[in-house]
Scaffold this active site. Structure first.
Site, PDB file in Angstrom:
ATOM      1  N   HIS A 192      -6.155 -33.315  17.365  1.00 45.07           N
ATOM      2  CA  HIS A 192      -4.959 -34.132  17.884  1.00 45.07           C
ATOM      3  C   HIS A 192      -3.864 -33.359  18.529  1.00 45.07           C
ATOM      4  O   HIS A 192      -2.841 -33.763  18.837  1.00 45.07           O
ATOM      5  CB  HIS A 192      -4.810 -34.947  16.821  1.00 45.07           C
ATOM      6  CG  HIS A 192      -5.612 -36.010  16.263  1.00 45.07           C
ATOM      7  ND1 HIS A 192      -6.112 -37.347  16.661  1.00 45.07           N
ATOM      8  CD2 HIS A 192      -6.630 -35.839  15.341  1.00 45.07           C
ATOM      9  CE1 HIS A 192      -7.000 -37.706  16.161  1.00 45.07           C
ATOM     10  NE2 HIS A 192      -7.367 -36.932  15.278  1.00 45.07           N
ATOM     11  N   LYS A 215       0.849  -1.127  -0.033  1.00 40.53           N
ATOM     12  CA  LYS A 215      -0.128  -0.065  -0.008  1.00 40.53           C
ATOM     13  C   LYS A 215       0.988   1.177   0.112  1.00 40.53           C
ATOM     14  O   LYS A 215       0.696   2.109  -0.927  1.00 40.53           O
ATOM     15  CB  LYS A 215      -0.738  -0.054   1.212  1.00 40.53           C
ATOM     16  CG  LYS A 215      -1.809   1.158   1.332  1.00 40.53           C
ATOM     17  CD  LYS A 215      -2.764   1.078   2.454  1.00 40.53           C
ATOM     18  CE  LYS A 215      -3.602   2.362   2.716  1.00 40.53           C
ATOM     19  NZ  LYS A 215      -4.564   2.494   3.747  1.00 40.53           N
ATOM     20  N   GLU A 228      -5.161  -6.756  14.545  1.00 43.18           N
ATOM     21  CA  GLU A 228      -4.638  -5.245  14.120  1.00 43.18           C
ATOM     22  C   GLU A 228      -5.754  -4.221  14.262  1.00 43.18           C
ATOM     23  O   GLU A 228      -5.663  -3.056  14.467  1.00 43.18           O
ATOM     24  CB  GLU A 228      -4.244  -5.275  12.715  1.00 43.18           C
ATOM     25  CG  GLU A 228      -3.168  -4.171  12.745  1.00 43.18           C
ATOM     26  CD  GLU A 228      -2.224  -4.271  11.363  1.00 43.18           C
ATOM     27  OE1 GLU A 228      -2.839  -4.152  10.323  1.00 43.18           O
ATOM     28  OE2 GLU A 228      -0.890  -4.483  11.444  1.00 43.18           O
ATOM     29  N   GLY A 275      -4.819  -1.745   4.732  1.00 41.64           N
ATOM     30  CA  GLY A 275      -4.272  -2.973   4.381  1.00 41.64           C
ATOM     31  C   GLY A 275      -4.882  -4.267   4.635  1.00 41.64           C
ATOM     32  O   GLY A 275      -4.956  -5.282   3.697  1.00 41.64           O
ATOM     33  N   ARG A 276      -5.171  -4.509   5.648  1.00 44.04           N
ATOM     34  CA  ARG A 276      -5.994  -5.650   6.265  1.00 44.04           C
ATOM     35  C   ARG A 276      -7.412  -5.797   5.406  1.00 44.04           C
ATOM     36  O   ARG A 276      -8.047  -7.055   5.740  1.00 44.04           O
ATOM     37  CB  ARG A 276      -5.921  -6.045   7.714  1.00 44.04           C
ATOM     38  CG  ARG A 276      -6.672  -4.786   8.351  1.00 44.04           C
ATOM     39  CD  ARG A 276      -6.438  -4.919   9.879  1.00 44.04           C
ATOM     40  NE  ARG A 276      -6.825  -3.731  10.524  1.00 44.04           N
ATOM     41  CZ  ARG A 276      -6.255  -2.596  10.673  1.00 44.04           C
ATOM     42  NH1 ARG A 276      -5.129  -2.303  10.400  1.00 44.04           N
ATOM     43  NH2 ARG A 276      -6.779  -1.548  11.499  1.00 44.04           N
ATOM     44  N   GLU A 288      10.511  -4.760   4.832  1.00 40.07           N
ATOM     45  CA  GLU A 288      10.471  -5.974   4.444  1.00 40.07           C
ATOM     46  C   GLU A 288      10.371  -6.163   2.956  1.00 40.07           C
ATOM     47  O   GLU A 288      10.986  -6.911   2.242  1.00 40.07           O
ATOM     48  CB  GLU A 288       9.499  -6.858   5.084  1.00 40.07           C
ATOM     49  CG  GLU A 288       9.695  -7.167   6.604  1.00 40.07           C
ATOM     50  CD  GLU A 288       9.086  -5.849   7.465  1.00 40.07           C
ATOM     51  OE1 GLU A 288       8.947  -5.015   7.066  1.00 40.07           O
ATOM     52  OE2 GLU A 288       9.040  -6.295   8.640  1.00 40.07           O
ATOM     53  N   LYS A 318       9.066  -0.548  14.271  1.00 43.57           N
ATOM     54  CA  LYS A 318       9.808  -0.180  13.002  1.00 43.57           C
ATOM     55  C   LYS A 318      10.923   0.917  13.416  1.00 43.57           C
ATOM     56  O   LYS A 318      12.219   0.699  12.760  1.00 43.57           O
ATOM     57  CB  LYS A 318       8.742   0.327  12.121  1.00 43.57           C
ATOM     58  CG  LYS A 318       7.585  -0.545  11.472  1.00 43.57           C
ATOM     59  CD  LYS A 318       6.699   0.049  10.555  1.00 43.57           C
ATOM     60  CE  LYS A 318       5.596  -0.734  10.280  1.00 43.57           C
ATOM     61  NZ  LYS A 318       4.541  -0.149   9.252  1.00 43.57           N
TER      62      LYS A 318
HETATM   63  O1  LIG Z   1       1.091  -2.599   2.318  1.00 42.48           O
HETATM   64  P1  LIG Z   1       2.072  -2.005   3.136  1.00 42.48           P
HETATM   65  O2  LIG Z   1       1.974  -0.466   2.916  1.00 42.48           O
HETATM   66  O3  LIG Z   1       3.598  -2.592   2.742  1.00 42.48           O
HETATM   67  O4  LIG Z   1       1.973  -2.346   4.653  1.00 42.48           O
HETATM   68  C1  LIG Z   1       2.084  -3.933   5.132  1.00 42.48           C
HETATM   69  C2  LIG Z   1       1.647  -3.853   6.582  1.00 42.48           C
HETATM   70  O5  LIG Z   1       2.450  -3.209   7.171  1.00 42.48           O
HETATM   71  C3  LIG Z   1       2.152  -2.286   8.223  1.00 42.48           C
HETATM   72  O6  LIG Z   1       3.179  -2.452   9.222  1.00 42.48           O
HETATM   73  C4  LIG Z   1       0.941  -2.642   8.936  1.00 42.48           C
HETATM   74  O7  LIG Z   1       0.914  -2.951  10.378  1.00 42.48           O
HETATM   75  C5  LIG Z   1      -0.208  -3.323   8.034  1.00 42.48           C
HETATM   76  O8  LIG Z   1      -1.271  -3.120   8.334  1.00 42.48           O
HETATM   77  C6  LIG Z   1       0.295  -3.534   6.753  1.00 42.48           C
HETATM   78  O9  LIG Z   1      -0.862  -4.393   6.029  1.00 42.48           O
END
Ligand SMILES: O=P(O)(O)OC[C@H]1O[C@H](O)[C@H](O)[C@@H](O)[C@@H]1O
Length: 540
Positions: free
Chosen positions: A384, A206, A353, A267-268, A212, A504
Site C-alpha cells: 500500500h 566490538k 557495508e 561486526g555485521r 555513540e 567519524k
Molecule cells: O561494535 P562496535 O565496535 O561498537 O562497532 C559498531 C559499528 O560501527 C562501525 O562504524 C562499523 O561501521 C560497523 O561495522 C560496526 O558494527
C-alpha cells in the site's frame, strides 16, 4: 586475479543477456510446464523458487561457470579454513566458527577457536539462566525485568532484529529495548518508564571505542548510579560484550561480567556471538543454540552443495545477474511477516557495508558496479506504499519475497490472507496484465494504458515452514553467504568497512568546535563553516 569483465564466462553472460533480455516471463513459463520445478531448490530447511527470475537453464549454467572462474568455492573453503581473506585488515573471517558444533576444529594462526566459542557460549548460558530465573538480582535485591542493549551497527541491528523476530519465543515478563542512536532521545525513550533497580544494561561493542555506544553507556551509568545511590551498583547492572578487555575494564565493568568475542568476527556478522546476549536472555540458552544450529545447517549447505543446488550461491549469482547485466540498482527484501520487520534494516548493513566497495582485493579501482542498494518493508504494508513503483515504474527492482507456511499468530485466518497476498504479488510482478486482457475484461479504452502492468519483474520466493530460532539462523546465514558469493565474483573485500571512517574523524574534529565556549576559529569549507556558525549562534 583478472578483471571479472575480462573473463570468458562474463563475456558469454553478456552475449546471453543480449539474447534474452527482452524475453518475457510469460513466454518462459508458457514454453516449459516444468519451469517451477526446474528452478526450485531446497536446502537447510528453506525452499527457494527462483523460476520467476529472467533466466533460462543456460543462464544458470553460465552463472555457475562464472562462479567457477572466480573461484567462489575456493574462497569459501579458505574462509572455512581460517585463512586471512579479509586482506585489508589482515584478518580471518570466521563467523562460521561461532556456530560450529563443539568437537569441530577450525583453526586460525594454528589455534582451534571452537573451544573458545563454546566456552563463551557456556558462560553466556549460565548468565542468561541466572537473569531469567531471578537468581541474579539488582543492587537492591530486586529481580531484573528490563534488559537494555546499548550498541550500534552490528552491535545493535542483529540483536534488535532477532528479538523482534523471535518475540513469540521470548520471556514475556521481561522488557527488551535497544539504545543505538547518539541522539539523547533514544536513551530517554528507552528508559523513561523503567525502574533502575530492575534494569540491566548490556554494553555491546566490538571495539569498545564507538562514540555513540560509549556516550550512551556513560549516560546509562550516570542514570543508574544516580537512581541507585552508589557506584557499587554498576557491578549488578552492567555487563559488556566486546573484544576489548582493557576498554571494558577502563569503563568500570568487571571483566567477570564481560562476554568475549574475537577480531575474526566482523561486526555485521556478530549477532550469533556474545553480541547476541540479549537474544539469549530473551529466548533462553536452548533457543539460542537452536538458532546457532540453523546457522550451521546453512553453513554446511553452502559448503557442500553444488552451485546449481546451492541456495546462497544461486541468490548471490542472481544478484550479480541483475546488478551487472540488467543494471538494476537495488534489491528489495520483502518479508511477509510482522516479526521480520527489521530484517531489511539488518540486511542493509550486512549487504551494503560488505559489498559497497570501489576497489578490488589488490586495491585497484573496479570496472563494474558492486553491491546493490538493499531496502524493504514487511508485506503487506509495502503493497500500500511503494509497490506501485515496482509494478509500473520505469526501474527494474528485483525482489526477494520471504514467507512462512505456519502462522505464529493464533489468528490463523489472517494467515491465508497474508499468504494469498504474497503469492499474488509475485504472480502479478511476473505476468502483469496486457492491454488486450484489460480490454477483454471491459476496461474503458481511455484508462487501459494506465492500467497495463507489463510484468516481467523478477522475484525470488523464499519459503520456510515456520519462523523460529532455527529458521532465523538459516535465513541470516543464507544472506551472509549470498553476500560472500557476490563479493567473491567481484573480487572485493567484503569484510572491511573503511568508508565509514572519514565521517567519524570529521565528527571528532567538529565536536570541540561545537562544545568549546571560546568558539574556536573554523577552517572548513564555506558551507560547513556556515552550518557550524548557525548552530553555535542558536546555542548561544
Ligand atoms: O561494535 P562496535 O565496535 O561498537 O562497532 C559498531 C559499528 O560501527 C562501525 O562504524 C562499523 O561501521 C560497523 O561495522 C560496526 O558494527
Amino acid at each position: 586475479m583478472s578483471n571479472v569483465t575480462d573473463t570468458p564466462a562474463w563475456q558469454k553472460l553478456a552475449a546471453h543477456h543480449d539474447k534474452i533480455k527482452d524475453v518475457h516471463l510469460r513466454d518462459l513459463f508458457a514454453r516449459d510446464a516444468g519451469r517451477a520445478e526446474k528452478f526450485t531448490v531446497e536446502g537447510a530447511g528453506l525452499t527457494l523458487d527462483y523460476s520467476k527470475q529472467r533466466i533460462t537453464e543456460e543462464t544458470v549454467a553460465l552463472l555457475a561457470e562464472l562462479a567457477k572462474e572466480r573461484k567462489v568455492a575456493e574462497r569459501r573453503d579458505a574462509m572455512f579454513r581460517g585463512e586471512k581473506i579479509n586482506v585489508s585488515e589482515n584478518r580471518a573471517v570466521l563467523h562460521v566458527a561461532l556456530r560450529a558444533p563443539s568437537g569441530e576444529v577450525i583453526e586460525t594462526d594454528g589455534h582451534d577457536v571452537v573451544p573458545d566459542v563454546h566456552g563463551v557460549l557456556d558462560r553466556m548460558g549460565a548468565f542468561a539462566d541466572k537473569i531469567r530465573s531471578g537468581e541474579w538480582v539488582g543492587h537492591t535485591g530486586k529481580r531484573i525485568k528490563n534488559v537494555i542493549n546499548i550498541g550500534i551497527g552490528g552491535s545493535y541491528l542483529g540483536p534488535e532484529m532477532a528479538y523482534l523476530a523471535l518475540r513469540p519465543y521470548s520471556d514475556r515478563d521481561m522488557t527488551f529495548r535497544f539504545v543505538s542512536n547518539v541522539d539523547g532521545a533514544c536513551f530517554d525513550e528507552a528508559t523513561h518508564d523503567l525502574n533502575a533497580e530492575e534494569t540491566l544494561f548490556i554494553v555491546s561493542s566490538k571495539t569498545f571505542t564507538t562514540l555513540e555506544t560509549m556516550t550512551n553507556a556513560a549516560t546509562a551509568r550516570a542514570w543508574a548510579v544516580e537512581r541507585l545511590g552508589t557506584e557499587d551498583a554498576v557491578a549488578k547492572h552492567f555487563v559488556a560484550n566486546s573484544t576489548n578487555t582493557e576498554g571494558v575494564e577502563k569503563f568500570g565493568i568487571d571483566t567477570a561480567n564481560m562476554f568475549e568475542f574475537w577480531d575474526w568476527v566482523g561486526g555485521r556478522y556478530s549477532m550469533d556471538s556474545a553480541i547476541g546476549l540479549s537474544t539469549m536472555i530473551a529466548i533462553g540458552p536452548d533457543g539460542f543454540r537452536d538458532m546457532l544450529a540453523g546457522f550451521h545447517e546453512m553453513d554446511e549447505h553452502f559448503r557442500t552443495a553444488p552451485v546449481e543446488k546451492n541456495l546462497p550461491m544461486l541468490m548471490g549469482l542472481l544478484t550479480v545477474w541483475y546488478n551487472n547485466f540488467f543494471g538494476a540498482q537495488t534489491l528489495a527484501v520483502l518479508p511477509y511477516s510482522e516479526h521480520m520487520k527489521r530484517f531489511p534494516a539488518y540486511l542493509q548493513q550486512l549487504q551494503m557495508e560488505s559489498n559497497g566497495k570501489h576497489v578490488d582485493m589488490a586495491g585497484k579501482h573496479v570496472d563494474l558496479q558492486t553491491g546493490p542498494i538493499i531496502w524493504g518493508e514487511p508485506g503487506t504494508d509495502g503493497q500500500h506504499s511503494f509497490y506501485q513503483l515496482i509494478h509500473q515504474g520505469t526501474k527494474l527492482i528485483p525482489c526477494d519475497f520471504i514467507g512462512f507456511l505456519t502462522p505464529l499468530s493464533s489468528l490463523a485466518h489472517h494467515h491465508d490472507l497474508l499468504m494469498a497476498n504474497l503469492f499474488a504479488q509475485a504472480e502479478a510482478l511476473a505476468f502483469g496484465k496486457t492491454a488486450a486482457e484489460l480490454t477483454a475484461e471491459g476496461s474503458p479504452a481511455a484508462q487501459t494504458p494506465f492500467r497495463v502492468t507489463e510484468g516481467n519483474r523478477p522475484t525470488n520466493m523464499i519459503l520456510a515452514d515456520k519462523l523460529d530460532p532455527k529458521t532465523l539462523g538459516r535465513l541470516v546465514a543464507l544472506y551472509e553467504h549470498s553476500v560472500f558469493t557476490q563479493g567473491a565474483v567481484w573480487n572485493i573485500d567484503s569484510f572491511d568497512q573503511w568508508g565509514v571512517e572519514l565521517g567519524k574523524v570529521l565528527a571528532n574534529r567538529i565536536i570541540p568546535e561545537l562544545e568549546a565556549k571560546d568558539e574556536p576559529k573554523l577552517s572548513h569549507d564555506s558551507s560547513t563553516n556556515a552550518l557550524i556558525e548557525r548552530y553555535r549562534a542558536h546555542k548561544g
